[in-house]
Enzyme design. Sequence first.
Site, PDB file in Angstrom:
ATOM      1  CB  CYS A 141      -1.682   4.482   4.541  1.00 35.57           C
ATOM      2  SG  CYS A 141      -3.323   4.284   3.610  1.00 35.57           S
ATOM      3  CB  SER A 142      -0.639   0.486   6.744  1.00 31.96           C
ATOM      4  OG  SER A 142      -1.815   0.927   7.426  1.00 31.96           O
ATOM      5  CB  CYS A 143      -4.896  -0.559   2.147  1.00 34.01           C
ATOM      6  SG  CYS A 143      -5.410   1.378   2.719  1.00 34.01           S
ATOM      7  CB  CYS A 153      -0.937   0.070   1.131  1.00 35.47           C
ATOM      8  SG  CYS A 153      -1.982   1.312   1.216  1.00 35.47           S
TER       9      CYS A 153
HETATM   10 FE    FE Z   1      -3.237   2.150   2.914  1.00 37.36          FE
END
Ligand code: FE
Length: 212
Positions: A120-122, A117
């Site tokens: 961000c951190s999906c 991602c």
């Molecule tokens: Fe994300």
Amino acid sequence: MTQHSHTHDHDLAHHHDIHAELPSDPALRVKALESLLTEKGLVDPAAIDAWIEIYESKIGPRNGAKVVAKAWVDPAYKQRLLSDGSKAIGELDFLGRQGQHIVAVENTPEVHNLVVCTLCSCYPLSVLGLPPAWYKSAPYRSRAVIDPRGVLKEFGLELPEHVKIRVWDSTAEVRYLVLPERPAGTERMNEEQLAALVTRDSMIGVGKVSAK
Ligand code: FE
């Protein structure tokens, strides 16, 4: 009476402040809660870190491992998984409440899939649990796109030059699950034994599944 009323108002205001200070990101909320509990001497931060590590690498990814093992032994399920990931994962009741779409991408001898991602951190929480720290790190997020082959090498995965690497950038709406290749030498294994082989890293695409 006046005194009581004052205390009451103060408590309300205090509660309001704490709530406003808690970040909206669930991970940050957990972090804030952890700090609070640690400060009050209620928990040992080392114990929490150990638990999170187990959750990230062992417990969290178990649902995904079951999805992968089922796809390996059941060709019809594999077809359903590749054509509509969310629906097929929903068949096993692993969709969770996030409601995002999960797309399964298949590794083959010619194509290797890697998930990131960049923003961000999906991450597909319902099948993989919590994302590991490196998944959320800036170097991984940028380098996975610029130099996927180099990143994989750092994870100990050296792919032959002819293997194409596809990088999938997750979003809040669409998250990816890698369907790794079933390793040779597992022909006699049942679904449960196969699921035990499937690692978190193989479902992000930074590793392969090995027979043991
Ligand atoms: Fe994300």
